[in-house]
Motif scaffolding. Structure first.
Motif, PDB file in Angstrom:
ATOM      1  N   ARG A 402       0.600  -1.506   0.200  1.00  0.00           N
ATOM      2  CA  ARG A 402      -0.075  -0.476   0.273  1.00  0.00           C
ATOM      3  C   ARG A 402       0.774   1.279  -0.098  1.00  0.00           C
ATOM      4  NH1 ARG A 402      -3.144  -3.633  -0.513  1.00  0.00           N
ATOM      5  NH2 ARG A 402      -2.968  -2.651  -3.264  1.00  0.00           N
ATOM      6  N   ARG A 403       2.460   0.869   0.319  1.00  0.00           N
ATOM      7  CA  ARG A 403       3.159   2.164   0.214  1.00  0.00           C
ATOM      8  C   ARG A 403       2.745   2.961  -0.813  1.00  0.00           C
ATOM      9  NH1 ARG A 403       7.042  -0.437   1.414  1.00  0.00           N
ATOM     10  NH2 ARG A 403       7.586   0.254   3.168  1.00  0.00           N
ATOM     11  N   HIS A 404       2.387   2.339  -1.975  1.00  0.00           N
ATOM     12  CA  HIS A 404       3.244   2.644  -3.722  1.00  0.00           C
ATOM     13  C   HIS A 404       1.232   2.804  -4.227  1.00  0.00           C
ATOM     14  CE1 HIS A 404       6.991   2.309  -3.653  1.00  0.00           C
ATOM     15  NE2 HIS A 404       6.796   0.750  -3.234  1.00  0.00           N
ATOM     16  N   SER A 405       0.119   1.953  -3.316  1.00  0.00           N
ATOM     17  CA  SER A 405      -0.474   2.016  -4.161  1.00  0.00           C
ATOM     18  C   SER A 405      -2.192   2.099  -2.528  1.00  0.00           C
ATOM     19  CB  SER A 405      -1.272   0.701  -4.615  1.00  0.00           C
ATOM     20  OG  SER A 405      -1.359   0.019  -4.542  1.00  0.00           O
ATOM     21  N   PRO A 406      -1.984   3.140  -1.622  1.00  0.00           N
ATOM     22  CA  PRO A 406      -2.502   3.372  -0.856  1.00  0.00           C
ATOM     23  C   PRO A 406      -4.032   3.035  -0.435  1.00  0.00           C
ATOM     24  CG  PRO A 406      -2.493   5.484  -1.711  1.00  0.00           C
ATOM     25  CD  PRO A 406      -1.305   4.470  -2.148  1.00  0.00           C
ATOM     26  N   ILE A 407      -4.762   2.253   0.544  1.00  0.00           N
ATOM     27  CA  ILE A 407      -6.250   2.207   0.101  1.00  0.00           C
ATOM     28  C   ILE A 407      -6.835   3.307   0.445  1.00  0.00           C
ATOM     29  CG2 ILE A 407      -8.126   1.345   1.290  1.00  0.00           C
ATOM     30  CD1 ILE A 407      -6.941  -0.900  -0.685  1.00  0.00           C
ATOM     31  N   LEU A 408      -8.206   4.122  -0.446  1.00  0.00           N
ATOM     32  CA  LEU A 408      -8.635   5.415   0.231  1.00  0.00           C
ATOM     33  C   LEU A 408      -9.879   4.881   0.552  1.00  0.00           C
ATOM     34  CD1 LEU A 408      -7.606   7.492  -2.718  1.00  0.00           C
ATOM     35  CD2 LEU A 408      -6.767   7.292  -1.129  1.00  0.00           C
ATOM     36  N   LYS A 409     -10.328   5.133   2.041  1.00  0.00           N
ATOM     37  CA  LYS A 409     -11.191   5.763   2.696  1.00  0.00           C
ATOM     38  C   LYS A 409     -12.320   5.738   1.271  1.00  0.00           C
ATOM     39  CE  LYS A 409     -10.044   2.426   6.088  1.00  0.00           C
ATOM     40  NZ  LYS A 409     -10.559   0.893   6.000  1.00  0.00           N
ATOM     41  N   THR A 410     -13.464   5.923   0.757  1.00  0.00           N
ATOM     42  CA  THR A 410     -14.614   6.128   0.677  1.00  0.00           C
ATOM     43  C   THR A 410     -15.714   6.116   0.813  1.00  0.00           C
ATOM     44  OG1 THR A 410     -13.935   4.917  -1.563  1.00  0.00           O
ATOM     45  CG2 THR A 410     -12.936   6.850  -1.474  1.00  0.00           C
ATOM     46  N   THR A 411     -15.958   4.731   1.724  1.00  0.00           N
ATOM     47  CA  THR A 411     -17.439   4.562   1.708  1.00  0.00           C
ATOM     48  C   THR A 411     -17.205   4.379   3.525  1.00  0.00           C
ATOM     49  OG1 THR A 411     -17.359   3.433  -0.244  1.00  0.00           O
ATOM     50  CG2 THR A 411     -18.918   2.242   1.451  1.00  0.00           C
ATOM     51  N   LEU A 412     -18.209   5.328   3.976  1.00  0.00           N
ATOM     52  CA  LEU A 412     -18.785   5.279   5.190  1.00  0.00           C
ATOM     53  C   LEU A 412     -18.847   3.333   6.015  1.00  0.00           C
ATOM     54  CD1 LEU A 412     -19.275   6.455   7.851  1.00  0.00           C
ATOM     55  CD2 LEU A 412     -21.611   6.681   7.414  1.00  0.00           C
ATOM     56  N   GLN A 445     -32.158  -1.647   4.013  1.00  0.00           N
ATOM     57  CA  GLN A 445     -32.759  -1.130   4.133  1.00  0.00           C
ATOM     58  C   GLN A 445     -31.693   0.383   3.943  1.00  0.00           C
ATOM     59  OE1 GLN A 445     -36.003  -1.543   4.252  1.00  0.00           O
ATOM     60  NE2 GLN A 445     -34.845  -3.290   4.919  1.00  0.00           N
ATOM     61  N   LEU A 446     -31.028   0.149   4.029  1.00  0.00           N
ATOM     62  CA  LEU A 446     -29.882   1.173   3.863  1.00  0.00           C
ATOM     63  C   LEU A 446     -28.708   1.172   2.508  1.00  0.00           C
ATOM     64  CD1 LEU A 446     -28.502   1.266   7.386  1.00  0.00           C
ATOM     65  CD2 LEU A 446     -29.384   2.640   7.292  1.00  0.00           C
ATOM     66  N   ARG A 447     -29.088   0.188   1.832  1.00  0.00           N
ATOM     67  CA  ARG A 447     -28.633  -0.010   0.355  1.00  0.00           C
ATOM     68  C   ARG A 447     -28.648   1.735  -0.810  1.00  0.00           C
ATOM     69  NH1 ARG A 447     -33.986  -2.177   0.053  1.00  0.00           N
ATOM     70  NH2 ARG A 447     -34.984  -2.088  -1.984  1.00  0.00           N
ATOM     71  N   ASP A 448     -30.117   2.590  -0.591  1.00  0.00           N
ATOM     72  CA  ASP A 448     -29.528   3.465  -1.142  1.00  0.00           C
ATOM     73  C   ASP A 448     -29.362   5.048  -0.642  1.00  0.00           C
ATOM     74  OD1 ASP A 448     -30.873   2.185  -3.209  1.00  0.00           O
ATOM     75  OD2 ASP A 448     -32.820   2.582  -2.604  1.00  0.00           O
ATOM     76  N   THR A 449     -28.939   4.786   0.410  1.00  0.00           N
ATOM     77  CA  THR A 449     -28.134   5.724   1.924  1.00  0.00           C
ATOM     78  C   THR A 449     -26.952   6.455   1.580  1.00  0.00           C
ATOM     79  OG1 THR A 449     -29.137   4.846   3.501  1.00  0.00           O
ATOM     80  CG2 THR A 449     -28.198   6.750   3.847  1.00  0.00           C
ATOM     81  N   PRO A 450     -27.032   7.553   0.905  1.00  0.00           N
ATOM     82  CA  PRO A 450     -25.435   7.584   1.006  1.00  0.00           C
ATOM     83  C   PRO A 450     -24.298   7.118   1.408  1.00  0.00           C
ATOM     84  CG  PRO A 450     -27.617   9.941   0.122  1.00  0.00           C
ATOM     85  CD  PRO A 450     -28.034   8.305   0.900  1.00  0.00           C
ATOM     86  N   GLY A 451     -23.107   6.935   1.084  1.00  0.00           N
ATOM     87  CA  GLY A 451     -22.535   6.473   2.197  1.00  0.00           C
ATOM     88  C   GLY A 451     -22.230   5.378   2.261  1.00  0.00           C
ATOM     89  N   PHE A 452     -23.301   4.660   2.068  1.00  0.00           N
ATOM     90  CA  PHE A 452     -23.298   3.352   2.635  1.00  0.00           C
ATOM     91  C   PHE A 452     -23.068   2.348   0.743  1.00  0.00           C
ATOM     92  CE2 PHE A 452     -24.934   4.858   5.633  1.00  0.00           C
ATOM     93  CZ  PHE A 452     -24.859   4.321   7.153  1.00  0.00           C
ATOM     94  N   SER A 464     -13.381  -3.507  -1.202  1.00  0.00           N
ATOM     95  CA  SER A 464     -14.647  -2.647  -0.814  1.00  0.00           C
ATOM     96  C   SER A 464     -14.782  -2.941   0.398  1.00  0.00           C
ATOM     97  CB  SER A 464     -16.215  -3.573  -1.060  1.00  0.00           C
ATOM     98  OG  SER A 464     -17.331  -2.624  -0.779  1.00  0.00           O
ATOM     99  N   MET A 465     -14.161  -4.005   0.925  1.00  0.00           N
ATOM    100  CA  MET A 465     -14.228  -3.897   2.803  1.00  0.00           C
ATOM    101  C   MET A 465     -12.881  -2.701   2.932  1.00  0.00           C
ATOM    102  SD  MET A 465     -15.033  -7.500   3.275  1.00  0.00           S
ATOM    103  CE  MET A 465     -16.079  -7.098   5.407  1.00  0.00           C
ATOM    104  N   ALA A 466     -11.807  -2.661   2.039  1.00  0.00           N
ATOM    105  CA  ALA A 466     -10.409  -2.017   2.747  1.00  0.00           C
ATOM    106  C   ALA A 466     -10.907  -0.516   2.412  1.00  0.00           C
ATOM    107  CB  ALA A 466      -9.987  -2.396   1.907  1.00  0.00           C
ATOM    108  N   GLU A 467     -12.015  -0.668   1.937  1.00  0.00           N
ATOM    109  CA  GLU A 467     -12.032   1.003   0.604  1.00  0.00           C
ATOM    110  C   GLU A 467     -12.976   1.567   2.072  1.00  0.00           C
ATOM    111  OE1 GLU A 467     -12.847   0.739  -2.875  1.00  0.00           O
ATOM    112  OE2 GLU A 467     -11.048   0.635  -3.363  1.00  0.00           O
ATOM    113  N   SER A 468     -14.084   1.047   2.807  1.00  0.00           N
ATOM    114  CA  SER A 468     -14.814   1.034   3.999  1.00  0.00           C
ATOM    115  C   SER A 468     -14.378   1.670   5.678  1.00  0.00           C
ATOM    116  CB  SER A 468     -16.048   0.008   4.078  1.00  0.00           C
ATOM    117  OG  SER A 468     -16.535  -0.066   2.726  1.00  0.00           O
ATOM    118  N   GLU A 469     -14.541   2.724   6.145  1.00  0.00           N
ATOM    119  CA  GLU A 469     -14.195   3.623   7.381  1.00  0.00           C
ATOM    120  C   GLU A 469     -15.030   1.897   8.239  1.00  0.00           C
ATOM    121  OE1 GLU A 469     -13.378   7.187   8.991  1.00  0.00           O
ATOM    122  OE2 GLU A 469     -15.582   7.053   8.318  1.00  0.00           O
ATOM    123  N   PHE A 470     -16.434   1.372   7.482  1.00  0.00           N
ATOM    124  CA  PHE A 470     -16.944   0.513   8.709  1.00  0.00           C
ATOM    125  C   PHE A 470     -17.491  -0.449   8.010  1.00  0.00           C
ATOM    126  CE2 PHE A 470     -17.270   4.312  10.469  1.00  0.00           C
ATOM    127  CZ  PHE A 470     -16.820   4.799  12.244  1.00  0.00           C
TER     128      PHE A 470
END
Length: 751
Positions: A402-412, A445-452, A464-470
């Protein structure tokens, strides 16, 4: 009512699931989800892996290289002789299709091969007579001849018709003579047939590691004593615990595939010995290990009866309280793969399992196995170890790549997987009330909620999991794997499972590095996750890094973190739990870290030296402590449960706490529809690394790799693959800390 999982029934269910998936056009997804087949053949550097049963020509070539080493003329003579034998029997020249055909070619080769025998052994000293060693292995302690699948009788000379399908999940992985499919590769003191070690005369045990000190000059215990790895320099780990491993006849646990997709049993079997913990004198043992098998094992009754008949005095010593066994099935001890007769026998055993429900919820869920299947302060909830998990782990945010291609947290927060049932396309409302305790349906029920991101399928679940905060980590039809996967990938787990013990709880507080939400508060999930402050999340991430090391089998697969020595990995953590329990008998688990500073340091990922103060590996500056959270274990449905006593430190996070701690506006969605900002992962750390695209030097017809080949195919810092012929590349001794070749006594010990 006793629940017994029929092997044939289970096999038919698997086939049915595959046919259904095929009809739904999701065959590839099913196989990838089940067995982790997401890797293409091109990523294995074009080298062929011995992943299927060998043809007769390949068997001859393999045997010649590994054992025969005959002159070329002799080899050709034997090959021609066996061809005539096959033609005379009206059989086709190809791959052995039955146990009978496999044993026919195996015994033809074995009985023409000169093999050594154990020191001091003679046919006259053999407790099973002069014939047993020709067809099987004599347990020199008990005088029992252990037979490979397809043989029976007091000397294994009697053929018996057996079905590969009866014992194995895959027919094309059943008829094998590849040594890597046997425990510890038989330690170089036997040959492997159908997953069973056929030990050289005088050696015995599931891995041929035992022999008798006939003349009293080998083990220091006197003439006639059993010796472990005689002549190879095996020494005990002075820290213990000392673990005696029962040796059963092969039909009780070796006739079926030990590996399948849940190889916890065989890995512990090998690791206990490579760590120097195996004890051959039962009178000196701290624990007794009852070897199981994979999840398709129905021989527990026979094993328990065998223990009573041959080792009853050691069982009665503590009425089984010092016995441990694995049960990696979906429902742990609730599967009850034994009859009612042995319920009392199992009652005191420490079960190493993955399913942690402590309260009877069978009425609520309409599922008999959602009962109190886990006994706190007795059982140990060990992280799941499945073959389909680890190919995702190079997405780990701490991985040096990940030093050369860091994971970016883009999803809540994210969840990808079945919602209403295993590999089911069904959407809520769900018919199966027990599946994930209804949590996945509620999160849908949260499937259309922004950030989820809530979906049944995603292109790359690890990414997908690595790019999520939770990461939501619900259970499934039984235990779930997402809790461990999310932690290891660097995603804070969200636990919404009342009365379900999590791996290595109470030694790990999952609400400290994740978020534990009561099921009654699932409606407040968005408010809770958005309401945590950046500082609170940073504190959780700091603790998540240590938890990830405890929950990963890095000494088995390779490092996932820089600077990780493996001393805190899942196997080491289990050994320390057993060791600490032995030091402090009668102390409940939740108090062990209070009474044992060394164990507390281990769980905090700190080096501990008895003569010096503990030192923090990461040497990060101290952060303000997390505000105290309310105790869990009491819900609106159950007023008092075993959890209150077993897990007094367990905490949960509620919307009420969020607003009390962070203000009434905490958790509100901002005007942009989300509050996520892309963030780089923490600084990586380097080690001998897990290699998801491991180069497999498995083909016996390919010469050993040169240094140039290794440098070309392996990335810097990667672990050299130890054994490509083994399922999932598990190395001998169950550890990457073992040498590529040589005895298990050369494995590095870090526990």
């Amino acid at each position: 009512m006793s629940f017994q999982l029929s092997q044939r029934w289970f096999h038919q269910i698997i086939i049915l699931q595959m046919l259904v998936a095929w009809a739904q056009g999701s065959k590839k997804d099913l196989f990838e989800e089940l067995w982790g087949l997401g890797k293409s053949a091109s990523k294995q550097s074009g080298r062929r892996v011995l992943s299927h049963d060998l043809t007769m020509d390949e068997i001859f070539n393999y045997w010649q290289k590994m054992y025969g080493r005959w002159p070329s003329a002799t080899f050709e003579q034997y090959l021609a002789e066996y061809r005539q034998r096959v033609d005379g029997a009206g059989r086709s020249w190809g791959t052995p299709k039955t146990d009978e055909e496999l044993l026919d070619i195996y015994y033809f080769l074995r009985n023409r091969t000169q093999v050594p025998h154990a020191p001091g052994w003679t046919p006259e000293r053999d407790k099973c007579g002069p014939v047993c060693h020709l067809y099987g292995t004599c347990n020199q302690e008990l005088g029992i001849c252990g037979c490979p699948r397809g043989r029976k009788g007091p000397d294994c000379a009697t053929p018996v018709r057996t079905s590969c399908q009866e014992y194995c999940l895959y027919d094309d992985e059943c008829h094998r003579i590849i040594r890597e499919w046997c425990i510890n590769e038989c330690n170089g003191r036997g040959t492997c047939v159908g997953g069973v070690c056929h030990c050289y005369p005088g050696y015995f045990g599931a891995d041929c590691s035992l022999s008798i000190d006939y003349d009293g000059g080998q083990g220091g215990r006197g003439p006639g004593a059993t010796v472990l790895l005689a002549g190879l320099g095996y020494t005990d780990n002075p820290r213990g615990p000392r673990i005696y491993m029962y040796e059963f006849p092969p039909e009780m646990n070796l006739w079926g595939q030990l590996w399948v997709d849940r190889p916890l049993n065989v890995i512990l079997w090998e690791r206990f010995m490579s760590l120097g913990l195996r004890e051959v004198d039962p009178a000196k043992a701290d624990y007794f290990f009852i070897p199981g098998c994979a999840r398709r094992c129905n021989k527990w009754d026979e094993k328990f009866q065998f223990i009573i008949e041959h080792y009853g005095q050691y069982w009665n010593r503590n009425h089984g309280r010092d016995h441990i066994m694995t049960h990696p099935g979906d429902w742990g001890r609730c599967e009850r793969s034994w009859t009612d007769t042995f319920d009392s026998f199992v009652a005191n055993v420490t079960m190493l399992q993955h399913w942690g429900i402590t309260v009877d919820r069978s009425t609520e869920t309409h599922h008999a196995l959602f009962n109190s299947c886990y006994i706190p302060n007795q059982d140990i909830l060990i992280p799941p170890m499945c073959g389909d998990m680890y190919w995702q782990y190079e997405n780990n945010v701490w991985h040096p790549y990940r030093r050369h291609s860091p994971i970016l947290k883009t999803t809540l927060a994210s969840l990808a997987g079945s919602i209403c049932g295993w590999n089911s396309a069904e959407e809520p409302p769900c018919r199966k009330r027990y599946y994930s305790l209804g949590v996945r349906a509620a999160l849908w029920q949260l499937r259309d909620t922004p950030g989820f991101q809530i979906a049944k399928r995603v292109p790359n679940i690890g990414q997908s999991m690595a790019e999520s905060e939770f990461c939501f980590a619900p259970t499934g039809a039984g235990y779930g794997k997402r809790n461990v996967i999310s932690v290891t990938l660097g995603c804070m787990p969200v636990i919404i499972s009342d009365h379900v013990t999590q791996p290595y709880e109470p030694f790990l507080n999952w609400n400290e590095f994740g978020v534990w939400i009561p099921e009654s508060d699932v409606k407040d999930t968005e408010v809770i996750l958005r309401g945590l402050t950046p500082q609170q999340k940073a504190e959780k991430m700091e603790k998540l890094y240590c938890a990830a090391r405890h929950l990963s089998f890095t000494t088995v697969y390779g490092g996932l973190f820089e600077g990780d020595t493996g001393e805190f990995d899942a196997v080491a953590t289990l050994v320390h739990i057993l060791r600490t329990r032995k030091r402090h008998p009668g102390v409940p688990d939740h108090k062990l870290m209070e009474v044992d500073p060394e164990f507390a340091d281990l769980m905090a990922c700190k080096h501990h030296n008895s003569t010096t103060a503990a030192t923090d590996i990461d040497e990060t500056p101290a952060r303000p402590p997390t505000p105290p959270l309310p105790l869990a274990g009491i819900t609106s449905k159950v007023q008092t449960t075993i959890d209150d006593e077993a897990y007094p430190q367990r905490t949960v996070t509620t919307a009420h706490w969020i607003k009390d701690a962070n203000g009434k506006e905490a958790g509100q969605r901002d005007s942009s529809g989300g509050d996520m900002v892309a963030q780089a992962s923490p600084p990586p750390r380097q080690l001998c690394l897990f290699n998801g695209d491991v180069v497999l030097y498995a083909d016996h017809e390919v010469p050993e790799p040169s240094d140039i080949t290794i440098k070309r195919d392996m990335r810097p810092g990667q672990c050299m693959p130890r054994n490509g012929n083994r399922p999932s590349g598990f190395p001998p001794g169950g550890s990457i800390m073992c040498p590529p070749t040589g005895p298990i006594t050369k494995c590095e010990r870090n526990v």
